[in-house]
Design an enzyme around this catalytic site. Structure first.
Site, PDB file in Angstrom:
ATOM      1  CG  ASP A  49     -35.431  52.400 102.689  1.00 23.12           C
ATOM      2  OD1 ASP A  49     -36.567  52.910 102.648  1.00 23.12           O
ATOM      3  OD2 ASP A  49     -34.394  53.058 102.810  1.00 23.12           O
ATOM      4  CG  ASP A 108     -40.019  58.580 102.212  1.00 19.89           C
ATOM      5  OD1 ASP A 108     -40.519  59.517 102.857  1.00 19.89           O
ATOM      6  OD2 ASP A 108     -39.078  58.728 101.432  1.00 19.89           O
TER       7      ASP A 108
HETATM    8  N1  GLY Z   1     -37.593  56.950 100.161  1.00 19.19           N
HETATM    9  C1  GLY Z   1     -36.705  57.924  99.674  1.00 19.19           C
HETATM   10  C2  GLY Z   1     -37.247  58.800  98.609  1.00 19.19           C
HETATM   11  O1  GLY Z   1     -38.406  58.844  98.310  1.00 19.19           O
HETATM   12  O2  GLY Z   1     -36.451  59.514  98.054  1.00 19.19           O
END
Ligand code: GLY
Length: 404
Positions: free
Chosen positions: A116, A176
């Site tokens: 992230d 993601d």
């Molecule tokens: N990246 C985590 C979400 O979209 O919840």
């Protein structure tokens, strides 16, 4: 002017007006959304001013404000909101807040235990660097790109997303993760080191091959065998079912490939973005107001919860995609994004000043199966909503009083 062409023009205007939101109305939507975002974000920034290790996250089940430390994946979004609002207002108090909240995230440049880093640093320091050219921000971003790159494994060709749940997933990559590639593309251009771009493009290519179904909907989690580099499992974590289409995941895919086309001009990425957009925009269960249910296959549709965060991510991506495409497809992208922005700016989704613990939007869904953050405000919904409003103002209305 002859009568026939005049009638034709009037008729065309009538058709256009009856199926599109007029530019005047969109101007009002954008102004109202941004004005409210400024009010809420200043209140939010003031409320946490003295707690320098905290960033806004959501509202808990008890109705109380929930913050996060910089370590949590959403830490960069509120600083990013402040930068976008500074960009569009030139209000120096917003710049001061943006600098302060951005600085809170600085240690994440060394994060190597999750993917992230892109979300955390590019939304905060990335926007800050874009608007100020601050050299310290640049160094932090470059260090962040190095940290993120440590998670790339050539046998798989992807960055590893998560380190948890190792008994179930050998090498999990979530859709993601496409969003974190923007930091790497930026770092490659800034540093001249093509390794970053190679990693980003390898990840995008492998994801394009294994993460999508024939209808261009995306799985949430694909886990790879680290010896063969082939997928070993295709699962969900935050969606309704392994074979369902989790709404925000479709948004990440759309945004990710649109962004990768912007960064590389590779037509394969544009094609992928267009196909994902078609899946979303033509889906029979995308509601009239264009804010998706939290999963396109939620069993209780039409009573299922909507996810404002997915709507905001999609709106921002569709505005950009409309600029890279032509004809009816481009018009459809813009029209869906306009409806999404109009809906999100209505009282159903837009918080009244001083309410909603000072978040801008209501009604997002974080993790429905995990019973976490369900029908609450989420800091990333606010970020992509504000980004979409600013994009619309700059790229469609061509109105940027402060141009940087
Ligand atoms: N990246 C985590 C979400 O979209 O919840």
């Amino acid at each position: 002017m002859k009568l026939k062409p005049l009638i034709f023009i009037c008729f065309s205007c009538f058709i256009w007006c009856s199926c599109n939101i007029s530019q005047n109305e969109m101007r009002q939507v954008v102004d109202r959304g941004l004005e409210r975002a400024v009010v809420q974000s200043k209140l939010m920034a003031k409320s946490l001013w003295d707690e320098k290790d905290k960033l806004p996250r959501t509202i808990g089940k008890d109705g109380k404000f929930v913050t996060s430390p910089a370590r949590w994946w959403t830490s960069g979004f509120f600083p990013g909101v402040l930068w976008y609002l500074y960009e569009t207002t030139a209000d120096d108090s917003l710049k001061l807040y943006a600098e302060d909240y951005t600085w809170r995230v600085r240690d994440e440049q060394y994060t190597t235990d999750n993917h992230d880093v892109g979300f955390m640093l590019y939304c905060s320091f990335g926007n800050g660097y874009r608007l100020t050219g601050n050299e310290t921000y640049k160094q932090i971003l470059l260090q962040g790109a190095k940290s993120l790159s440590t998670r790339f494994r050539p046998t798989v060709g992807c960055i590893r997303s998560w380190d948890w749940n190792k008994k179930v997933w050998e090498y999990p990559v979530i859709i993601d993760n496409m969003m974190n590639l923007e930091l790497l593309e930026w770092a490659s251009k800034q540093s001249g080191d093509s390794t970053f771009a190679h990693i980003a493009q390898s990840h995008a290519n492998v994801t394009m091959k294994h993460h999508f179904r024939p209808d261009y909907s995306s799985y949430h989690v694909v886990s790879y065998d680290t010896i063969t580099g082939q997928p070993e499992k295709k699962n969900t974590c935050q969606g309704y079912a392994h074979e369902s289409s989790w709404a925000r995941g479709q948004g990440w895919a759309l945004y990710g490939y649109t962004m990768m086309y912007r960064e590389t001009k590779n037509p394969a990425y544009l094609n992928q973005a267009m196909n994902v957009a078609r899946f979303i925009m033509n889906h029979p269960r995308l509601p009239e107001d264009k804010i998706p249910y939290w999963d396109f296959d939620a069993p209780d549709i039409p009573n299922a919860l909507r996810d404002a965060s997915a709507g905001a991510v999609m709106a921002s991506a569709l505005i950009e995609l409309s600029q890279y495409t032509e004809g009816e497809f481009s018009k459809q992208c813009l029209s869906v994004a306009e409806t999404q922005l109009k809906t999100l700016t209505s009282p159903e989704y837009l918080a009244e000043p001083g309410t909603n613990c000072n978040f801008i939007l209501k009604h997002s869904v974080g993790n429905f199966p995990g019973k976490g953050e369900v029908d609450v405000p989420l800091t990333y919904a606010d970020y992509y909503y504000v980004e979409a409003l600013v994009r619309y103002k700059k790229d469609i209305l061509k109105d940027m009083s402060v141009s940087r």
